[in-house]
Design a protein around this motif. Structure first.
Motif, mmCIF file in Angstrom:
data_model
loop_
_atom_site.group_PDB
_atom_site.id
_atom_site.type_symbol
_atom_site.label_atom_id
_atom_site.label_comp_id
_atom_site.label_asym_id
_atom_site.label_seq_id
_atom_site.Cartn_x
_atom_site.Cartn_y
_atom_site.Cartn_z
ATOM 1 N N UNK A 71 0.821 -1.187 0.000
ATOM 2 C CA UNK A 71 0.000 0.000 0.000
ATOM 3 C C UNK A 71 0.869 1.256 0.000
ATOM 4 N N UNK A 72 1.975 1.210 0.705
ATOM 5 C CA UNK A 72 2.868 2.352 0.768
ATOM 6 C C UNK A 72 3.467 2.685 -0.583
ATOM 7 N N UNK A 73 3.795 1.655 -1.370
ATOM 8 C CA UNK A 73 4.350 1.885 -2.703
ATOM 9 C C UNK A 73 3.310 2.505 -3.615
ATOM 10 N N UNK A 74 2.061 2.069 -3.479
ATOM 11 C CA UNK A 74 0.986 2.632 -4.286
ATOM 12 C C UNK A 74 0.784 4.107 -3.957
ATOM 13 N N UNK A 75 0.797 4.434 -2.673
ATOM 14 C CA UNK A 75 0.635 5.833 -2.272
ATOM 15 C C UNK A 75 1.793 6.683 -2.783
ATOM 16 N N UNK A 76 2.993 6.123 -2.704
ATOM 17 C CA UNK A 76 4.158 6.872 -3.164
ATOM 18 C C UNK A 76 4.057 7.182 -4.655
ATOM 19 N N UNK A 77 3.664 6.180 -5.446
ATOM 20 C CA UNK A 77 3.545 6.423 -6.885
ATOM 21 C C UNK A 77 2.407 7.401 -7.180
ATOM 22 N N UNK A 78 1.332 7.310 -6.411
ATOM 23 C CA UNK A 78 0.223 8.255 -6.614
ATOM 24 C C UNK A 78 0.657 9.675 -6.285
ATOM 25 N N UNK A 79 1.414 9.827 -5.200
ATOM 26 C CA UNK A 79 1.892 11.159 -4.812
ATOM 27 C C UNK A 79 2.788 11.735 -5.895
ATOM 28 N N UNK A 80 3.669 10.903 -6.433
ATOM 29 C CA UNK A 80 4.560 11.371 -7.498
ATOM 30 C C UNK A 80 3.767 11.815 -8.718
ATOM 31 N N UNK A 81 2.760 11.041 -9.094
ATOM 32 C CA UNK A 81 1.946 11.396 -10.259
ATOM 33 C C UNK A 81 1.173 12.690 -10.020
ATOM 34 N N UNK A 82 0.592 12.825 -8.839
ATOM 35 C CA UNK A 82 -0.172 14.036 -8.534
ATOM 36 C C UNK A 82 0.762 15.235 -8.455
ATOM 37 N N UNK A 83 1.945 15.049 -7.871
ATOM 38 C CA UNK A 83 2.900 16.159 -7.801
ATOM 39 C C UNK A 83 3.356 16.589 -9.191
ATOM 40 N N UNK A 84 3.576 15.618 -10.082
ATOM 41 C CA UNK A 84 3.942 15.961 -11.459
ATOM 42 C C UNK A 84 2.820 16.750 -12.130
ATOM 43 N N UNK A 85 1.598 16.281 -11.952
ATOM 44 C CA UNK A 85 0.455 16.981 -12.542
ATOM 45 C C UNK A 85 0.302 18.361 -11.923
ATOM 46 N N UNK A 86 0.527 18.448 -10.623
ATOM 47 C CA UNK A 86 0.400 19.718 -9.914
ATOM 48 C C UNK A 86 1.430 20.727 -10.397
ATOM 49 N N UNK A 87 2.661 20.273 -10.572
ATOM 50 C CA UNK A 87 3.701 21.207 -11.021
ATOM 51 C C UNK A 87 3.417 21.712 -12.428
#
Length: 92
Positions: free
Chosen positions: A1-17
């Motif tokens: 679950x932690x790996x999934x959250x990490x990848x989701x955070x990275x994707x959202x941060x990329x989209x956010x930037x």
């Protein structure tokens, strides 16, 4: 679950930037991204807390298994009074 959250955070941060570069602060989409980032941060904290709690529960279960044998507990089929008597007499 932690790996999934990490990848989701990275994707959202990329989209956010990319949204921050191309949009205004009042843009509804950028506001949604900010809310989602906040939610993801909270989910990460919950995930960390859950892992810590699971470790504590496992340690408590392990400790309680050893505790039963040290006080004279004979198992669920034995008489409780008999078990108490044996443990009491064992301390004398």
């Amino acid at each position: 679950m932690g790996k999934d959250l990490k990848s989701m955070v990275e994707e959202v941060n990329d989209a956010s930037s990319s949204l921050n570069k191309n949009s205004k602060p009042d843009d509804p989409l950028s506001q949604v991204v900010k809310v989602l980032n906040s939610h993801l941060t909270q989910l990460q904290l919950i995930d960390q807390g859950t892992a810590a709690l699971q470790a504590k529960v496992a340690a408590a279960q392990k400790a309680s298994q050893g505790f039963g044998s040290t006080i004279g507990y004979m198992g669920p089929t034995s008489d409780a009074a008999d078990s108490f008597y044996k443990s009491y007499m064992g301390r004398r």
